[in-house]
Design an enzyme around this catalytic site. Sequence first.
Site, PDB file in Angstrom:
ATOM      1  N   GLU B  64       9.339   1.909  -8.008  1.00  0.00           N
ATOM      2  CA  GLU B  64       8.192   1.577  -8.858  1.00  0.00           C
ATOM      3  C   GLU B  64       8.529   1.641 -10.336  1.00  0.00           C
ATOM      4  OE1 GLU B  64       8.057   3.622  -6.273  1.00  0.00           O
ATOM      5  OE2 GLU B  64       6.794   2.499  -4.887  1.00  0.00           O
ATOM      6  N   HIS B 133      -2.868   8.621  -1.217  1.00  0.00           N
ATOM      7  CA  HIS B 133      -3.070   7.175  -1.091  1.00  0.00           C
ATOM      8  C   HIS B 133      -4.530   6.787  -1.301  1.00  0.00           C
ATOM      9  CE1 HIS B 133       0.859   7.373   0.882  1.00  0.00           C
ATOM     10  NE2 HIS B 133       0.925   6.063   0.880  1.00  0.00           N
TER      11      HIS B 133
HETATM   12  C1  LIG Z   1       6.446   5.765  -3.978  1.00  0.00           C
HETATM   13  C2  LIG Z   1       5.990   4.984  -2.810  1.00  0.00           C
HETATM   14  N1  LIG Z   1       6.165   3.656  -2.803  1.00  0.00           N
HETATM   15  C3  LIG Z   1       5.752   2.919  -1.761  1.00  0.00           C
HETATM   16  C4  LIG Z   1       5.148   3.521  -0.696  1.00  0.00           C
HETATM   17  C5  LIG Z   1       4.616   2.692   0.461  1.00  0.00           C
HETATM   18  N2  LIG Z   1       5.516   2.856   1.596  1.00  0.00           N
HETATM   19  C6  LIG Z   1       5.293   3.809   2.508  1.00  0.00           C
HETATM   20  S1  LIG Z   1       6.524   3.909   3.615  1.00  0.00           S
HETATM   21  C7  LIG Z   1       7.346   2.629   2.908  1.00  0.00           C
HETATM   22  C8  LIG Z   1       8.647   2.198   3.464  1.00  0.00           C
HETATM   23  C9  LIG Z   1       9.629   3.313   3.423  1.00  0.00           C
HETATM   24  O1  LIG Z   1      10.819   2.890   3.925  1.00  0.00           O
HETATM   25  P1  LIG Z   1      11.944   3.921   4.336  1.00  0.00           P
HETATM   26  O2  LIG Z   1      12.197   4.877   3.219  1.00  0.00           O
HETATM   27  O3  LIG Z   1      13.103   3.138   4.812  1.00  0.00           O
HETATM   28  O4  LIG Z   1      11.291   4.755   5.512  1.00  0.00           O
HETATM   29  P2  LIG Z   1      10.819   4.207   6.942  1.00  0.00           P
HETATM   30  O5  LIG Z   1       9.402   3.781   6.783  1.00  0.00           O
HETATM   31  O6  LIG Z   1      11.698   3.087   7.338  1.00  0.00           O
HETATM   32  O7  LIG Z   1      10.930   5.379   7.839  1.00  0.00           O
HETATM   33  C10 LIG Z   1       6.652   2.142   1.809  1.00  0.00           C
HETATM   34  C11 LIG Z   1       7.076   1.029   0.978  1.00  0.00           C
HETATM   35  C12 LIG Z   1       4.973   4.910  -0.747  1.00  0.00           C
HETATM   36  N3  LIG Z   1       4.350   5.567   0.242  1.00  0.00           N
HETATM   37  N4  LIG Z   1       5.425   5.621  -1.797  1.00  0.00           N
END
Ligand SMILES: Cc1ncc(C[n+]2csc(CCOP(=O)(O)OP(=O)(O)O)c2C)c(N)n1
Lengths: 342, 332
Positions: B64, B133
Amino acid sequence: MAGASKAVADSRANLPFVYRQYSAEQLKQVLYKMYLIRRFEEGAEESYMRGLIHGTMHLSIGQEASAMGICMPLGEDDQITSTHRGHGHCIAKGAEVKRMFAEFFGKTTGYCKGRGGSMHIADVAKGNLGANGIVGGGIPIAVGAALSSKMMKTGKVVVSFFGDGANNEGAFHEALNIAAVWKLPVIFVCENNGYGMSTSTARSTAVKNIADRAAAYSMPGVIVNGNIFSEVAEASYKAVERARAGEGPTLIESKTYRHRGHSKSDRNRYRTKEEIEDWMSNRDPITLFENELREFGFIDDKGIEAIRSEVAQEIADGIEFAKASPSPDVSETGNYVYTEQA
Amino acid sequence: MDAMVRELSYAQAIQEAMAIAMEMDERVFLMGEDIGVYGGAFQVTGDLVERFGTERVIDTPISELGGAGVAVGAALTGMRPIFEFQFSDFVTLAMEQIVNQAAKMRFMLGGEVSVPVVMRFPAGSGTGAAAQHSQSLEAWLGHVPGLKVIQPATPYDAKGMLLAAVADPDPVMIFEHKLLYKMKGPVPEGYYTVPIGKADIRREGRDLTIVATSIMVQKALDAAATLEAEGIDVEVVDLRTIRPMDKQTVIDSVKKTSRLMCVYEAVKTLGIGAEVSAMIAESEAFDYLDAPIVRLGGAETPIPYNPELEKATVPQVPDIITAARDLVKGVR
Ligand SMILES: Cc1ncc(C[n+]2csc(CCOP(=O)(O)OP(=O)(O)O)c2C)c(N)n1
Ligand SMILES: [Mg+2]
């Protein structure tokens, strides 16, 4: 960890790490917990579909060996920080599913008394400092916990779980650097399931392997097949030894896959059915572990059946417990914002 | 305007505005997490990637601070980015680039540059997404000179204000309540703008002015309909922009009704309600007040997960009805 006896150990000399290191009882317990994670998430998913649980949840089905392998060499006093996809970590670190279900149902008997839900599930008494709604949010916190361990000489090792997506947050880079410079007893565990939501690592990440990033922070970067319990546990074991010896952090990249979509709603438009199918039928971590246990003579079909039905019972009991538990009273919305003082 | 008017959802209205902006001006492009093939966490960008391609509908890594900063840099140098935060809560990770950089750049450089960036923030509670959230952080950004901060409350305004934001030479922050995305309303086809910095009187009344923002506008209107049956005539002012605030519309309304209540979802203290109340206390409308000003805002707590607690944490229609009735009847 109390392991296999000398004679037994000799007979297992050519087997993979965990079969040399741990007793049959311990390994069966691992299988039990892998099933517990899977059935817990299936139960949560079903309850969600039936409208018994609101909000959202992220399932780690397909990643059970990673959670169990990393936590295997940890003691009860060691600590973890977890992620939005954290049910497996929570169970692997010793949580009771009934209190997890209660949290999902928003009940006072839940681990967060109904305030946190799936995304903030924690079990502080067992060393789980909490899942996190913020991608990367737990990484610096784990480093802080490791700093406490060092300053307070508690000997605790701290594991920070995070996803492949998190390795592109500034917090990841800043935290790894601090941990390395200060030689803190922390293990960074990237569970690389190929995607951050819909974005593949190829489209989000400049290095081929997340573990490559360890070089930038002068720490070992280890890649393991995250669906093979023994591989994960072995890497974790070494990283824990290194951390306890005061030699500093390790970055482990555990390559795995999530069978389900990112969260409750996901049309899976960013990956193919074939890809999902392949991971589900050919690389399922529970099947792989079960097959090894059977092949090496640690368990037979009857034993597996017993585990499955015991797990089913624990899940059913857990859901009943959650349903029967009381909801918090709306007059209590102000509780826990600050520390209660006499 | 003689353009065809259809019923669109709030999300569709925003999507249409972004499509129009991109068709009209090739400098306009979209950036954000999972806004491409996924269509955005709330399906606001939808299938725009199919129409405009991955060069103009860009999935960023989960970064971000970097992403917002890149949008600021691109805006500074001639492009017109629209940056989507997946949840408004994640503004906390990007505050540096928004507050220290985007907001102040024109000022610090003596007017030599401008930063025409638009940032979109899905905000608010009500989805069971818990404390990280569900926040309403618009007042944080409202505190920063150099930013414009808007909260459209209808599909019509969502489209018109987004197009105004894209045309604006300065950074505009748009807070979109997540529960509004599915709300339907009349939206004309084609290009139109709704001015930033102008409140809207959504319902005229004599007895009480309710200044509301975002989702609370509809709740205030629902409350007003009930109160009408009791003979209480409520005027509902949709603030629409919190910086720069349309003081005159609020002042004129209070002079007419002699009573003021502010309704907003964000934590009650140190927020929009305080600002509107103080603004009225400082204005000529103060002498017209027949009763103390009332603020109805969110509880002084993070948003809880449990659905009943979550509801109890932010003002609901019955809360507005009770507070308005007490205010008009002089119950304190
Ligand atoms: C700072 C932030 N940015 C975006 C999100 C929205 N978000 C939640 S999980 C996710 C994907 C995360 O990917 P990863 O770290 O690979 O974990 P996975 O979901 O694959 O276990 C996103 C974009 C968030 N919760 N926090
Ligand atoms: Mg991932």
